[in-house]
Design a protein around this motif. Structure first.
Motif, PDB file in Angstrom:
ATOM      1  N   GLY A 165       0.809  -1.206   0.000  1.00  0.00           N
ATOM      2  CA  GLY A 165       0.000   0.000   0.000  1.00  0.00           C
ATOM      3  C   GLY A 165       0.840   1.252   0.000  1.00  0.00           C
ATOM      4  O   GLY A 165       1.950   1.275   0.539  1.00  0.00           O
ATOM      5  N   LEU A 168       0.757   4.029   1.824  1.00  0.00           N
ATOM      6  CA  LEU A 168       0.064   4.374   3.056  1.00  0.00           C
ATOM      7  C   LEU A 168       0.859   5.279   3.985  1.00  0.00           C
ATOM      8  O   LEU A 168       0.366   5.654   5.056  1.00  0.00           O
ATOM      9  N   LEU A 195       2.267   7.622   8.273  1.00  0.00           N
ATOM     10  CA  LEU A 195       1.175   7.388   9.204  1.00  0.00           C
ATOM     11  C   LEU A 195       1.257   8.383  10.356  1.00  0.00           C
ATOM     12  O   LEU A 195       2.333   8.915  10.641  1.00  0.00           O
ATOM     13  N   ARG A 215       5.681   3.861   0.341  1.00  0.00           N
ATOM     14  CA  ARG A 215       5.043   2.588   0.017  1.00  0.00           C
ATOM     15  C   ARG A 215       5.605   1.496   0.927  1.00  0.00           C
ATOM     16  O   ARG A 215       6.798   1.473   1.233  1.00  0.00           O
ATOM     17  N   GLY A 235      -3.877   0.131   6.236  1.00  0.00           N
ATOM     18  CA  GLY A 235      -3.885   0.678   4.887  1.00  0.00           C
ATOM     19  C   GLY A 235      -3.344  -0.243   3.825  1.00  0.00           C
ATOM     20  O   GLY A 235      -3.272   0.123   2.650  1.00  0.00           O
TER      21      GLY A 235
END
Length: 266
Positions: free
Chosen positions: A119, A121, A124, A235, A252
């Motif tokens: 992902g 994502l 975070l 990624r 995610g």
């Protein structure tokens, strides 16, 4: 990203990450890229560091049978047991349908399932959990705790996990490995390591008596957060067990290829 491309990425991330991990464990380890087969074999007691995977894309039934036979021969030549990781979505429909019989013919026994995930994502938010504090693994004592948590979570002898991680400079110096601490006691762990422009998540575990409390998710978020903050990568990839697969989409990650793990038939 197409499904096939995502599956290729998942297979290639295994090959890249395991190359560094296995050579860290033993600079003389068997690390070869053969036609259609990647060998990443430390020949140590920790079976996950003894790995063969198939790398052909769109393999048909005949090629699959050939590669499975070759992989089994490689595994038989080793002192310690390990696994063939097989990414199902790299096979064509005919090969996938006949996979069980082809593996049995090659002398391989199905061990357990997994799922490749990835992902875009990162970054975070800084993670937190009301029960936990986090400690980065930087000492040999912490590394042994990390190994023991994995051994306990996956039902392995403690000596096996320790044989895989003891003395590792990679895990103490170049991997974002964290312990989740509850009242000063390590209860969970996770790590990320840079692998060709991605953060690869590895060896996530929670002590059996502390599972299903969100501790594995929390420490995984910590390893991703710190890795992304240090590297700037956005990624991430991983290979989930059946137990971990429901956790990672909450962070995610999206599933790509189903993975089948095979050992040698007894």
């Amino acid at each position: 990203m197409t499904q096939c491309a995502a599956s290729i990425e998942s297979m290639e991330q295994l090959a890249v990450a395991w190359r560094n991990i296995v050579l860290d464990r033993d600079p003389g380890a068997d690390v070869r890229d053969l036609p259609g087969i990647a060998v990443r074999w430390a020949d140590c007691r920790f079976a996950f560091w003894n790995c063969v995977t198939l790398t052909d894309v769109g393999a048909g039934a005949a090629l699959l049978a050939q590669r499975l036979g070759q992989a089994a021969d490689i595994m038989r030549a080793k002192q310690r047991p390990g696994f063939l990781w097989l990414f199902e979505d790299l096979l064509d429909d005919e090969a996938r349908t006949g996979l069980g019989g082809a593996a049995e013919e090659a002398g391989l026994a199905y061990a357990f399932p997994g799922t490749g995930m990835a992902g875009d994502l990162l970054p975070l938010p800084e993670p937190s959990h009301s029960d936990l504090t986090f400690a980065r693994v930087t000492t040999e004592e912490q590394l042994q705790v990390y190994a023991d948590l994995n051994s306990r979570a996956y039902g392995l002898p403690l000596a096996d996990g320790r044989d895989g991680l003891a003395g590792s400079r990679l895990w103490r110096e170049r991997t974002y490995a964290y312990l989740g601490m509850r009242d000063g006691v390590p209860v969970s762990c996770a790590a990320t390591v840079e692998a060709e422009g991605r953060l690869f998540v590895a060896l996530v575990a929670t002590a059996p008596e502390w599972q299903r409390r969100g501790y594995g998710e929390a420490v995984t978020r910590k390893a991703l957060y710190e890795g992304a903050r240090d590297t700037g990568l956005t990624r991430a990839t991983l290979h989930a067990t059946a137990a971990g697969a429901p956790v990672y989409p909450r962070i995610g990650f999206r599933p790509n290829s189903p993975i089948r793990f095979y050992g040698l038939a007894s």
